[in-house]
Design a protein around this motif. Structure first.
Motif, PDB file in Angstrom:
ATOM      1  N   VAL A 129      -5.188  30.186   7.356  1.00 55.08           N
ATOM      2  CA  VAL A 129      -6.028  29.298   8.306  1.00 55.08           C
ATOM      3  C   VAL A 129      -6.471  28.223   7.369  1.00 55.08           C
ATOM      4  N   GLY A 130      -6.068  26.860   7.972  1.00 51.94           N
ATOM      5  CA  GLY A 130      -6.723  25.849   7.171  1.00 51.94           C
ATOM      6  C   GLY A 130      -8.023  25.243   7.733  1.00 51.94           C
ATOM      7  N   VAL A 131      -8.978  25.062   7.040  1.00 48.01           N
ATOM      8  CA  VAL A 131     -10.237  24.438   7.331  1.00 48.01           C
ATOM      9  C   VAL A 131     -10.311  23.165   6.706  1.00 48.01           C
ATOM     10  N   VAL A 132     -10.586  22.016   7.293  1.00 50.58           N
ATOM     11  CA  VAL A 132     -10.544  20.619   6.791  1.00 50.58           C
ATOM     12  C   VAL A 132     -12.045  20.142   7.067  1.00 50.58           C
ATOM     13  N   GLY A 133     -12.798  20.180   5.907  1.00 47.86           N
ATOM     14  CA  GLY A 133     -14.241  19.863   5.931  1.00 47.86           C
ATOM     15  C   GLY A 133     -14.957  21.298   5.729  1.00 47.86           C
ATOM     16  N   LEU A 134     -15.844  21.423   4.683  1.00 52.43           N
ATOM     17  CA  LEU A 134     -16.774  22.435   4.449  1.00 52.43           C
ATOM     18  C   LEU A 134     -18.289  22.131   4.540  1.00 52.43           C
ATOM     19  N   GLY A 135     -18.672  21.585   5.820  1.00 53.27           N
ATOM     20  CA  GLY A 135     -19.852  21.514   6.043  1.00 53.27           C
ATOM     21  C   GLY A 135     -20.417  22.293   6.864  1.00 53.27           C
ATOM     22  N   LEU A 136     -21.665  22.506   7.545  1.00 53.69           N
ATOM     23  CA  LEU A 136     -22.277  23.587   8.371  1.00 53.69           C
ATOM     24  C   LEU A 136     -21.062  24.375   9.008  1.00 53.69           C
ATOM     25  N   ILE A 137     -20.328  23.528   9.925  1.00 55.40           N
ATOM     26  CA  ILE A 137     -19.273  24.370  10.774  1.00 55.40           C
ATOM     27  C   ILE A 137     -18.126  24.879   9.946  1.00 55.40           C
ATOM     28  N   GLY A 138     -17.382  23.906   9.038  1.00 59.95           N
ATOM     29  CA  GLY A 138     -16.402  24.312   8.360  1.00 59.95           C
ATOM     30  C   GLY A 138     -16.583  25.552   7.485  1.00 59.95           C
ATOM     31  N   GLY A 139     -18.038  25.446   6.838  1.00 55.94           N
ATOM     32  CA  GLY A 139     -18.378  26.318   5.701  1.00 55.94           C
ATOM     33  C   GLY A 139     -18.634  27.603   6.470  1.00 55.94           C
ATOM     34  N   SER A 140     -19.399  27.708   7.798  1.00 60.15           N
ATOM     35  CA  SER A 140     -19.423  28.861   8.480  1.00 60.15           C
ATOM     36  C   SER A 140     -18.157  29.425   8.882  1.00 60.15           C
ATOM     37  N   LEU A 141     -17.276  28.615   9.190  1.00 59.59           N
ATOM     38  CA  LEU A 141     -15.902  29.113   9.744  1.00 59.59           C
ATOM     39  C   LEU A 141     -15.427  29.717   8.663  1.00 59.59           C
ATOM     40  N   GLY A 142     -15.288  29.270   7.181  1.00 63.76           N
ATOM     41  CA  GLY A 142     -14.614  29.837   6.244  1.00 63.76           C
ATOM     42  C   GLY A 142     -15.276  31.577   5.708  1.00 63.76           C
ATOM     43  N   LEU A 143     -16.578  31.313   5.721  1.00 61.50           N
ATOM     44  CA  LEU A 143     -17.464  32.596   5.605  1.00 61.50           C
ATOM     45  C   LEU A 143     -16.933  33.771   6.482  1.00 61.50           C
ATOM     46  N   ASP A 144     -16.922  33.361   7.706  1.00 68.41           N
ATOM     47  CA  ASP A 144     -16.613  34.376   8.775  1.00 68.41           C
ATOM     48  C   ASP A 144     -15.097  34.689   8.963  1.00 68.41           C
ATOM     49  N   PRO A 202     -17.051  24.494  19.143  1.00 67.81           N
ATOM     50  CA  PRO A 202     -18.169  25.600  19.209  1.00 67.81           C
ATOM     51  C   PRO A 202     -19.527  25.181  19.345  1.00 67.81           C
ATOM     52  N   MET A 203     -20.308  25.759  20.278  1.00 66.31           N
ATOM     53  CA  MET A 203     -21.785  25.304  20.496  1.00 66.31           C
ATOM     54  C   MET A 203     -22.726  25.844  19.630  1.00 66.31           C
ATOM     55  N   ALA A 204     -22.600  25.748  18.471  1.00 69.68           N
ATOM     56  CA  ALA A 204     -23.555  26.201  17.547  1.00 69.68           C
ATOM     57  C   ALA A 204     -23.976  25.128  16.411  1.00 69.68           C
ATOM     58  N   GLY A 205     -25.030  25.666  15.877  1.00 71.94           N
ATOM     59  CA  GLY A 205     -25.594  24.677  14.608  1.00 71.94           C
ATOM     60  C   GLY A 205     -27.081  24.717  14.094  1.00 71.94           C
TER      61      GLY A 205
END
Length: 300
Positions: free
Chosen positions: A10-25, A129-132
């Motif tokens: 899975v590629g994630v472009v950007g590791l801010g709040l949403i991208g970083g949380s996606l990566g961790l999960d 994704p409605m999260a933040g």
């Protein structure tokens, strides 16, 4: 069949709040995560935090990814770097996490159509994704951010059903509640329940600051007093208004028409409440507040 996010990287472009949380999960769920970031310092800190299996500033890191998530700010999402477009694997499903869907869906279908050699426009799934939280940047990502939260997709009529299913499987694997709707309907809805509260919260903070000078004998006394007395209710009401100003500006810019419509609804509601207070119609005011009390559980 095994979900795409488990079969292929899975590629994630950007590791801010949403991208970083996606990566961790995703890492916690057993996925291989390849992340593309803008700055070397961000890449280094992302590696230290363990946000992805591989982190690079080189778009080639996305090679071989079956699913690519664009976790970019709205301005960069609507005007992506050519190198990112060129690096997208031709067979990949591409989705985004932007809070405005109509402009993003139209833009990315145009970009992929013009590119020709990358993913087909039908392989792009606009989603949100409605999260933040109020945090931002590479330090903001956290586990479990999407659990129990809505994850909305706004497919076009010709969106590839297999691509849509791949994004649904990923969202549900992260504990999100999957929804589908029209892109324009999404933008009108989020203007009311997400973008409007940002401006309302900002206005409340500014009103408290401006009015504080009149709350005591001297301006500095009143300003200090309103701050000293502010408690959890004020904090809850103003949380999003005191958040990331760039994000607030980008949401307003990208969803201007729907936000103006939402501000009109709010202005009329506020005027109605002001009229009841001016008229000292306390019974009507209590009935209005009772209606609000009845409405609130439907929004939680």
């Amino acid at each position: 069949m095994t979900p795409l996010w488990q079969r292929e990287p899975v590629g994630v472009v950007g590791l801010g709040l949403i991208g970083g949380s996606l990566g961790l999960d995703l890492l916690a769920a057993g996925a291989q995560v390849r992340a593309l970031v803008h700055r070397p310092a961000t890449a280094e800190r992302a590696r230290e935090r363990g946000l992805a299996s591989a982190v690079s500033t080189d778009p080639a890191v996305l090679e071989g990814c079956g699913l690519v998530l664009l976790a970019l700010p709205l301005d960069r999402l609507l005007d992506p770097e050519p190198a990112l477009l060129a690096a997208l694997p031709a067979a990949a499903v591409v989705t985004d996490v932007g809070s405005v869907k109509g402009p993003v869906l139209r833009r990315w279908r145009q970009l992929l159509q013009a590119a020709g050699e990358g993913p087909a426009p039908s392989r792009f799934v606009a989603s949100h994704p409605m999260a933040g939280t109020a945090r931002a940047g590479v330090e903001a990502g956290e586990r479990g951010l999407f659990r129990g939260r809505p994850w909305v997709a706004t497919p076009a009529p010709d969106t590839d059903p297999a691509a849509l299913e791949a994004v649904r499987e990923l969202a549900e694997a992260l504990g999100a509640r999957w929804l589908c709707c029209d892109a324009e309907a999404h933008d009108r809805a989020v203007a009311l329940i997400s973008h409007l509260p940002v401006l309302v919260g900002a206005a409340l903070l500014q009103a408290a600051d401006a009015g504080g000078g009149e709350a005591g004998g001297a301006p500095e006394v009143g300003a200090g007093l309103v701050r000293a007395l502010a408690s959890s209710g004020f904090a809850d009401t103003t949380r999003v208004g005191g958040g990331n100003p760039e994000l607030g500006r980008l949401m307003a810019q990208a969803n201007r028409a729907a936000l103006l419509e939402a501000l009109g609804h709010y202005r009329r509601s506020l005027a109605d409440l002001e009229a009841l207070v001016r008229a000292e119609d306390w019974g009507a005011l209590e009935r209005s507040l009772a209606r609000s009390q009845q409405l609130r559980p439907d929004f939680l």
